[in-house]
Scaffold this active site. Structure first.
Site, short mmCIF file in Angstrom:
data_model
loop_
_atom_site.label_atom_id
_atom_site.label_comp_id
_atom_site.label_asym_id
_atom_site.label_seq_id
_atom_site.Cartn_x
_atom_site.Cartn_y
_atom_site.Cartn_z
N THR A 12 0.81 -1.23 0.00
CA THR A 12 0.00 0.00 0.00
C THR A 12 0.84 1.27 0.00
OG1 THR A 12 -0.11 -0.05 2.41
CG2 THR A 12 -1.94 -1.08 1.22
N GLY B 222 5.23 3.05 -0.14
CA GLY B 222 6.68 2.93 -0.13
C GLY B 222 7.28 1.88 -1.05
N VAL C 177 -0.54 -8.81 8.96
CA VAL C 177 0.39 -9.96 9.02
C VAL C 177 0.53 -10.53 10.44
CG1 VAL C 177 1.74 -9.33 6.96
CG2 VAL C 177 2.47 -8.48 9.21
N TYR D 186 13.82 -2.07 16.96
CA TYR D 186 13.69 -2.13 15.49
C TYR D 186 14.91 -2.85 14.91
CZ TYR D 186 13.41 -0.91 10.57
OH TYR D 186 13.37 -1.00 9.20
N LEU E 253 18.61 4.55 4.26
CA LEU E 253 17.47 5.47 4.33
C LEU E 253 16.71 5.59 3.01
CD1 LEU E 253 19.36 8.11 6.45
CD2 LEU E 253 17.30 6.92 7.20
#
Ligand code: NDP
Ligand code: 8X3
Length: 249
Positions: A10, A12, A58, A150, A182
């Site tokens: 959806t 990126g 997910v 993360y 990035l």
């Protein structure tokens, strides 16, 4: 015509990969939680290719299994799996990190990737063919201040990528990770919980990677001759040397 399933389509990297794959003539299964965006993308890509959409989180194992087993006959043979869905939630020291953020990152980036893979690998094994691309990160190769959980989730993706390649060896299935630095997407907006000003700052003063750059690499990876497996690829903006060294002007 090869069929590719892309999680996190959806926005990126996943969305750009969907667009690139459509143009290149892949049949697509696009996944995400935001159904309106999936429907819009399906409409846009319909002129290029056949697109089936699956709306699920997910984190929900039952839903993952149900959705993937419900695929219509034309879409059942998944040749390429792009395990892309994921995000960072928060950027806080470990001593004051938000436990809900930790749960989200480990449940989505690690367990979600496993659930989707577990549902798709049996078909690949049956056919003795397939290609799995795991989207890791430079955060899976090094740890940076406040990146703690993360980074842990992406180190886990690195380990899972290696584990998949080892365990699936001899079954005709290619497994590899793409580890970007990035990339200018909605990633930082999600990390900073909708604080767009803070998110924009992450990409100011240098030219960040664009999601299309990663889509290009994913397309390159899946179009190599069968005997070539891109096992582990790290890509950063030219201005970036590590997670913390970025040449900002
Ligand atoms: P975006 O925020 O733009 O996209 C994230 C995608 O993941 C969305 O499509 C989102 O869809 C999906 N997603 C998130 N949570 C869930 C969930 N619980 N269930 C299903 N889908 C989910 O970020 P990026 O494109 O940048 O991120 C894609 C991947 O790339 C991630 O794994 C990220 O860690 C990785 N990455 C990103 C980098 C960057 O700098 N941007 C660098 C290195 C790696 P929806 O919300 O509709 O469910
Ligand atoms: C995304 C890149 O540096 O924000 O994985 O962790 S970074």
């Amino acid at each position: 015509m090869k069929t590719a399933l892309i999680t996190g389509a959806t926005s990126g990297i996943g969305k750009s990969t969907a667009i690139r794959f459509a143009v290149e003539g892949f049949r697509l299964i696009l996944c995400g939680r935001r159904e309106d965006r999936l429907e819009q993308l399906q409409k846009e890509l319909a002129v290029e290719t056949e697109v089936h959409i699956l709306t699920f989180d997910v984190r929900n194992r039952q839903e993952v299994d149900k959705q993937i087993s419900s695929l219509p006959a034309d879409f059942k043979t998944i040749d390429i799996l792009v395990n892309n869905a994921g995000n960072a939630h928060g950027l806080d020291p470990i001593q004051s990190g938000n436990v809900d953020d930790w749960d989200a990152m480990l449940d989505i980036n690690v367990k979600g990737l496993l659930y989707v893979s577990r549902a798709i690998i049996p078909g690949m094994l049956e056919r003795q063919s397939g290609h799995i691309i795991n989207i890791g990160s430079t955060a899976g190769k090094e740890v940076y201040p406040n990146g703690n959980v993360y980074c842990a989730s992406k180190h886990a993706v690195d380990a899972i990528n290696q584990g998949m390649r080892i365990d699936l060896n001899g079954n005709g299935i290619r497994v590899g990770a793409i580890n970007p630095g990035l990339v200018q997407t909605e990633f930082s907006e999600v990390r900073f919980k909708g604080d767009t000003e803070k998110a924009e700052k992450v990409y100011q003063g240098f030219k960040a990677l664009q999601p299309e750059d990663i889509a290009d690499i994913i397309h390159f990876t899946v179009t190599r001759p069968y005997h070539v497996n891109i096992a582990d690829l790290t890509v950063m903006p030219t201005a970036q040397a590590s997670s913390t060294i970025i040449d900002k002007k």
